[in-house]
Design an enzyme around this catalytic site. Structure first.
Site, PDB file in Angstrom:
ATOM      1  N   CYS A  62       0.799  -1.235   0.000  1.00 40.70           N
ATOM      2  CA  CYS A  62       0.000   0.000   0.000  1.00 40.70           C
ATOM      3  C   CYS A  62       0.828   1.279   0.000  1.00 40.70           C
ATOM      4  O   CYS A  62       0.745   2.098  -0.922  1.00 40.70           O
ATOM      5  CB  CYS A  62      -0.931  -0.004   1.209  1.00 40.70           C
ATOM      6  SG  CYS A  62      -1.887  -1.513   1.420  1.00 40.70           S
ATOM      7  N   HIS A 118      -2.761   6.380   3.949  1.00 43.88           N
ATOM      8  CA  HIS A 118      -1.669   5.452   4.288  1.00 43.88           C
ATOM      9  C   HIS A 118      -0.288   5.964   3.881  1.00 43.88           C
ATOM     10  O   HIS A 118       0.580   5.211   3.440  1.00 43.88           O
ATOM     11  CB  HIS A 118      -1.918   4.071   3.664  1.00 43.88           C
ATOM     12  CG  HIS A 118      -1.292   2.965   4.459  1.00 43.88           C
ATOM     13  ND1 HIS A 118      -1.258   1.654   4.039  1.00 43.88           N
ATOM     14  CD2 HIS A 118      -0.649   2.974   5.670  1.00 43.88           C
ATOM     15  CE1 HIS A 118      -0.658   0.898   4.940  1.00 43.88           C
ATOM     16  NE2 HIS A 118      -0.273   1.689   5.939  1.00 43.88           N
TER      17      HIS A 118
END
Length: 264
Positions: A62, A118
């Protein structure tokens, strides 16, 4: 400019890649049973009407992927990677990195971020509305419940969904938005994306817009409204069946958003 990002989405689970000749299936062999093919008509439409880049790759996780997308630089240059940024990390995408949002804003675009971030939040300066985005609805960590929007890490649990007004909220940390508890994230992000383009068309008709939409789908946990699983009742593996439903829910969101842009 609307940039969609799907999370943990498998190459062979895109409709137009299934059971067809691709760079990973040179002979076009049957890779998915015909009665278990995951249908993505809206994503397929975008591919058919545009250009598919089959030899360009994201990072395997991610944070490195997001850091690369936003900065245009490899993880070896940004320091974001090879692993993800954990919730207690005292770092994020370096503040001296220029993001695509900052470049677009400098070029005269209004900017909006929706979905998963993130890329660090140890200080507010690492969060979206301090990195070139004028508004943000989404979550700062890497994974959470699709309905409750809570995140669990190392024995701690907390709510992680923030929402700023659609109007310019630069340099303001969005407050938590508990009104979305119980609503599936794909619905939340779809509605906001359409709201953003509608507001923009009314308030700034002569100004271009850049929207960065990073779906939670189809990252774990495997969760989707039951009706999306029904077309895949022939898939006997329960996890795979739920995952297929998640893909369909995301594809539906893509279609609704594209229509929202066309109508705006």
């Amino acid at each position: 400019v609307l940039l969609f990002v799907a999370d943990d989405y498998g190459h062979n689970d895109v409709g137009y890649n299934q059971n067809t000749k691709t760079v990973f299936n040179l002979e076009g062999e049957l890779t998915t049973p015909p009665d278990q093919v995951i249908k993505t008509p809206n994503i397929d439409r975008l591919a058919k009407e545009g250009v598919t880049l089959q030899n360009y790759y994201v990072q395997p996780l991610c944070s490195p992927t997001r850091g690369t997308i936003l900065s245009g630089r490899y993880p070896s240059h940004t320091g974001v990677g090879p692993k993800v940024i954990p919730a207690d990390a005292p770092y994020g995408l370096p503040l001296d990195e220029t993001t695509i949002a900052q470049v677009m804003k400098h070029a005269g675009y209004r900017t909006a971020a929706i979905g998963k971030w993130h890329l660090g939040f140890c200080e507010k300066e690492y969060t979206p509305t301090f990195r070139g985005f004028e508004s943000f609805l989404g979550y700062l960590n890497g994974a959470e419940d699709y309905y409750r929007h809570n995140f669990t890490f190392d024995g701690f649990e907390g709510y992680d969904l923030r929402d700023s007004p659609v109007v310019d909220s630069t340099d303001v940390l969005p407050p938590t938005a508990r009104r979305f508890i119980g609503t599936y994230s794909a619905y939340v992000f779809t509605e906001r994306t359409i709201d953003v383009v509608k507001h923009h068309a009314e308030a700034h008709p002569s100004t271009p817009l850049f929207t960065y939409l990073t779906f939670q789908s189809v990252h774990f946990p495997l969760e989707v409204p039951p009706e999306y699983e029904l077309p895949y009742h022939r898939i006997t593996n329960a996890s795979r069946r739920t995952y297929a439903g998640m893909v369909s829910a995301m594809d539906e969101a893509v279609g609704n958003i594209v229509k929202g842009y066309e109508d705006a």
